[in-house]
Design an enzyme around this catalytic site. Sequence first.
Site, PDB file in Angstrom:
ATOM      1  N   SER A 143      61.950  35.304  18.040  1.00  0.00           N
ATOM      2  CA  SER A 143      63.219  35.027  17.343  1.00  0.00           C
ATOM      3  C   SER A 143      63.489  36.038  16.228  1.00  0.00           C
ATOM      4  O   SER A 143      64.176  35.726  15.256  1.00  0.00           O
ATOM      5  CB  SER A 143      63.191  33.613  16.749  1.00  0.00           C
ATOM      6  OG  SER A 143      62.133  33.494  15.791  1.00  0.00           O
ATOM      7  N   GLY A 144      62.947  37.246  16.369  1.00  0.00           N
ATOM      8  CA  GLY A 144      63.252  38.307  15.416  1.00  0.00           C
ATOM      9  C   GLY A 144      64.577  38.981  15.744  1.00  0.00           C
ATOM     10  O   GLY A 144      65.336  38.507  16.603  1.00  0.00           O
ATOM     11  N   LYS A 200      57.003  31.131  18.221  1.00  0.00           N
ATOM     12  CA  LYS A 200      55.681  30.562  17.980  1.00  0.00           C
ATOM     13  C   LYS A 200      55.620  29.740  16.697  1.00  0.00           C
ATOM     14  O   LYS A 200      54.797  28.844  16.553  1.00  0.00           O
ATOM     15  CB  LYS A 200      54.682  31.727  17.893  1.00  0.00           C
ATOM     16  CG  LYS A 200      53.221  31.380  17.966  1.00  0.00           C
ATOM     17  CD  LYS A 200      52.413  32.679  17.960  1.00  0.00           C
ATOM     18  CE  LYS A 200      50.931  32.449  18.046  1.00  0.00           C
ATOM     19  NZ  LYS A 200      50.180  33.725  17.990  1.00  0.00           N
ATOM     20  N   SER A 219      60.909  40.463  11.237  1.00  0.00           N
ATOM     21  CA  SER A 219      62.233  41.051  10.985  1.00  0.00           C
ATOM     22  C   SER A 219      62.820  40.540   9.670  1.00  0.00           C
ATOM     23  O   SER A 219      63.532  41.268   8.974  1.00  0.00           O
ATOM     24  CB  SER A 219      63.195  40.714  12.130  1.00  0.00           C
ATOM     25  OG  SER A 219      62.761  41.271  13.340  1.00  0.00           O
ATOM     26  N   LEU A 238      61.230  40.014   7.062  1.00  0.00           N
ATOM     27  CA  LEU A 238      60.495  40.600   5.944  1.00  0.00           C
ATOM     28  C   LEU A 238      60.915  42.033   5.638  1.00  0.00           C
ATOM     29  O   LEU A 238      60.552  42.570   4.588  1.00  0.00           O
ATOM     30  CB  LEU A 238      58.990  40.583   6.245  1.00  0.00           C
ATOM     31  CG  LEU A 238      58.364  39.208   6.514  1.00  0.00           C
ATOM     32  CD1 LEU A 238      56.895  39.376   6.881  1.00  0.00           C
ATOM     33  CD2 LEU A 238      58.517  38.295   5.306  1.00  0.00           C
ATOM     34  N   ALA A 239      61.625  42.678   6.562  1.00  0.00           N
ATOM     35  CA  ALA A 239      61.988  44.093   6.373  1.00  0.00           C
ATOM     36  C   ALA A 239      62.807  44.261   5.099  1.00  0.00           C
ATOM     37  O   ALA A 239      63.810  43.585   4.906  1.00  0.00           O
ATOM     38  CB  ALA A 239      62.766  44.598   7.581  1.00  0.00           C
ATOM     39  N   GLY A 298      65.772  49.080   4.817  1.00  0.00           N
ATOM     40  CA  GLY A 298      67.106  49.257   5.350  1.00  0.00           C
ATOM     41  C   GLY A 298      67.091  49.615   6.819  1.00  0.00           C
ATOM     42  O   GLY A 298      66.103  49.433   7.523  1.00  0.00           O
ATOM     43  N   GLU A 340      64.490  57.517   2.065  1.00  0.00           N
ATOM     44  CA  GLU A 340      63.097  57.091   2.085  1.00  0.00           C
ATOM     45  C   GLU A 340      62.218  58.236   2.556  1.00  0.00           C
ATOM     46  O   GLU A 340      62.710  59.309   2.940  1.00  0.00           O
ATOM     47  CB  GLU A 340      62.926  55.858   2.987  1.00  0.00           C
ATOM     48  CG  GLU A 340      63.664  54.632   2.450  1.00  0.00           C
ATOM     49  CD  GLU A 340      63.459  53.399   3.306  1.00  0.00           C
ATOM     50  OE1 GLU A 340      62.830  53.507   4.363  1.00  0.00           O
ATOM     51  OE2 GLU A 340      63.935  52.326   2.912  1.00  0.00           O
ATOM     52  N   HIS A 375      51.078  51.065   5.943  1.00  0.00           N
ATOM     53  CA  HIS A 375      52.092  51.352   4.914  1.00  0.00           C
ATOM     54  C   HIS A 375      51.369  51.717   3.622  1.00  0.00           C
ATOM     55  O   HIS A 375      50.427  51.036   3.211  1.00  0.00           O
ATOM     56  CB  HIS A 375      52.984  50.134   4.679  1.00  0.00           C
ATOM     57  CG  HIS A 375      54.256  50.467   3.951  1.00  0.00           C
ATOM     58  ND1 HIS A 375      54.276  50.773   2.611  1.00  0.00           N
ATOM     59  CD2 HIS A 375      55.538  50.567   4.384  1.00  0.00           C
ATOM     60  CE1 HIS A 375      55.525  51.034   2.250  1.00  0.00           C
ATOM     61  NE2 HIS A 375      56.309  50.910   3.316  1.00  0.00           N
ATOM     62  N   ARG A 397      54.708  58.335   6.125  1.00  0.00           N
ATOM     63  CA  ARG A 397      53.810  57.240   5.763  1.00  0.00           C
ATOM     64  C   ARG A 397      52.338  57.518   6.037  1.00  0.00           C
ATOM     65  O   ARG A 397      51.478  57.215   5.217  1.00  0.00           O
ATOM     66  CB  ARG A 397      54.234  55.968   6.497  1.00  0.00           C
ATOM     67  CG  ARG A 397      55.493  55.357   5.917  1.00  0.00           C
ATOM     68  CD  ARG A 397      55.932  54.153   6.709  1.00  0.00           C
ATOM     69  NE  ARG A 397      57.096  53.537   6.064  1.00  0.00           N
ATOM     70  CZ  ARG A 397      57.785  52.544   6.599  1.00  0.00           C
ATOM     71  NH1 ARG A 397      57.444  52.056   7.771  1.00  0.00           N
ATOM     72  NH2 ARG A 397      58.820  52.033   5.959  1.00  0.00           N
ATOM     73  N   HIS A 427      50.934  47.735   8.765  1.00  0.00           N
ATOM     74  CA  HIS A 427      52.345  47.408   8.635  1.00  0.00           C
ATOM     75  C   HIS A 427      53.088  47.352   9.961  1.00  0.00           C
ATOM     76  O   HIS A 427      53.869  46.449  10.196  1.00  0.00           O
ATOM     77  CB  HIS A 427      53.024  48.426   7.718  1.00  0.00           C
ATOM     78  CG  HIS A 427      54.486  48.211   7.514  1.00  0.00           C
ATOM     79  ND1 HIS A 427      54.994  47.024   7.029  1.00  0.00           N
ATOM     80  CD2 HIS A 427      55.555  49.024   7.739  1.00  0.00           C
ATOM     81  CE1 HIS A 427      56.321  47.110   6.953  1.00  0.00           C
ATOM     82  NE2 HIS A 427      56.685  48.296   7.384  1.00  0.00           N
ATOM     83  N   ARG A 444      55.875  55.962  12.784  1.00  0.00           N
ATOM     84  CA  ARG A 444      57.290  55.621  12.665  1.00  0.00           C
ATOM     85  C   ARG A 444      57.918  56.179  11.395  1.00  0.00           C
ATOM     86  O   ARG A 444      57.354  56.034  10.306  1.00  0.00           O
ATOM     87  CB  ARG A 444      57.462  54.100  12.695  1.00  0.00           C
ATOM     88  CG  ARG A 444      58.913  53.658  12.479  1.00  0.00           C
ATOM     89  CD  ARG A 444      59.077  52.179  12.703  1.00  0.00           C
ATOM     90  NE  ARG A 444      58.426  51.357  11.703  1.00  0.00           N
ATOM     91  CZ  ARG A 444      58.928  51.073  10.507  1.00  0.00           C
ATOM     92  NH1 ARG A 444      60.080  51.601  10.121  1.00  0.00           N
ATOM     93  NH2 ARG A 444      58.276  50.273   9.680  1.00  0.00           N
ATOM     94  N   SER A 480      62.846  51.140  12.414  1.00  0.00           N
ATOM     95  CA  SER A 480      62.372  49.992  13.200  1.00  0.00           C
ATOM     96  C   SER A 480      63.500  49.035  13.579  1.00  0.00           C
ATOM     97  O   SER A 480      63.642  48.663  14.746  1.00  0.00           O
ATOM     98  CB  SER A 480      61.272  49.239  12.450  1.00  0.00           C
ATOM     99  OG  SER A 480      61.689  48.871  11.159  1.00  0.00           O
TER     100      SER A 480
END
Length: 428
Positions: free
Chosen positions: A12-13, A34, A42, A44-45, A48, A111, A226, A267, A328, A363, A368
Amino acid sequence: MDIHSDILIVGSGAAGLFCALCLPTDKRITILTKEDVERSDSFLAQGGICVLKSEDDYPHYFEDTMKAGHYENRKESVDIMIRSSRKIIEELISYGVDFEKKDGRLLFTKEGGHSDSRILFHKDVTGKEITGKLLERVRERKNITIYEHTAMLDILCRNNICYGLVAKPPEGGLLTLTADYTVLACGGLGGLYEHSTNFRHITGDAIAIALTHGITLSNIDYIQIHPTTLYSPKPGRRFLISESVRGEGAILLNKDKKRFVDELLPRDVLTKQVLLQMKKDNQPYVWLSMAPIPEKTILEHFPNIYERCLEEGYDCTKECIPVVPAQHYFMGGIDVDKNSRTSMKRLYAIGETSCNGVHGRNRLASNSLLESLVFAERSAINIRNNYEPAKIPEFEIKPEKYNDTDKLADSYRYAVLKEIERMKQSHE
C-alpha cells in the site's frame, strides 16, 4: 476463505496505490498490506521527488543519475523515468498533492549528486503528502478493496504463470486470493538490518518468494546506506535526516566541530567518508550543523525534523545534532522489463520490490518516488492494454505448510540474506 479479483496488488505504498489508480475502474482490484495501510516506507520519504525542469536539463539529469549509479544503470529505464516525470507530477497535482510554491510557481530544492535544483517537495514530509493523497483517492474508488494486516505467505503459480497468492489474515487461518494479474509492490528489505530507516516489517518477503519459485532477481546485494540518520543508542528504526537539509546548506563536522567533507557527494561516497571520520574520531557519530540555514527556513521547510530532534533533546536551530549512516534503500530486486513484467507470466513487480535498472549500483537522491510512480503506471497500462482473463486452475492448499508463520518468516529472511551474500561474492 477465497477471494477472486481481476487485479491483485500486494503493498500500500506509493507504487501500489498509484498502480491501482491507473487501472480501469471497471476492474475489481484488491490491495493487501502487511500492516496498517499507512505504515509503508513511502510515507516516510522526506526530501522530495525529481522532475525534468526543461529540455536543457535532460542531459544533466541523465548524467547525474548514471554517475550516481556508477554507470550500471539501464539507460532505457533512466530515459523513460526522466521523460515521464512531468506527466507524473501533473497527475499528482490533479490528485491533490500540494508541492511548495512561491508566487504561484513550483519551488525546487537540491540534494547530493544533483548538478541543479530539480526536486519538488512538501516541507520535509513529501512522501506522506504524496502517498496520503493517493490513499485518499484510492478510498474513493468503489472498485478497490484494501485488506490491512494481511501478510503474503506465498504465490499461487503453475507452469510459470501466477494466479494469485496465499495470505494470512488478521483473524487467523489462510486466505486464498486468485487474480488474473498480480502486482508485487511490497517495498524493500530494511527490516532485515539492525539499523535502518525502514519500517521493521519490511523484510523482503517478495524476494524470498521469488527465490522459492525461480523468478529472476537482479542485483539484490545493491543496498544503499544513507549517510545521515539521527544517532540514538535506543533500538528500533533510525530517523532520517533528509538529504535536502544538506542541499539547503547544512554541513558535516568531526568531533572537533571542523568540516571534513563535501556534503553533496553521492550517498555511497559520502557514507564511506562519514564512516572513515567516525573511525578516526573513535565515536559512533559525526556532527551535522544546520547553522548555515536560516532559522525560518528550518522551521518552514523541515518542521518534522526540527520536532523530532527536539524529542531527542537537540534544538537543531541552535546546536549540532549527531548523525550516523544506516541502511536506507534497496536498488536490486525482482528483475522486470520496461513495463514492470517479471519473468513469470501475469506477475508484475513495482517500486522498491522491483529492479528495472534505473538506479544502477546506487540511487540518486529523490529518484525513488518518481521511479516507483513511473513504472507503476507503466505496469497498469500494460495490464490494461493486454488484459485477458485467466483460466485459473484448482489449487490444493496444504495448511500445514503455512501453520507456523514465524518459522516461515525466519526461513524467508535466511534465504534472502544468504542470497545477498552469494550475489555479493559473485560481484567481487
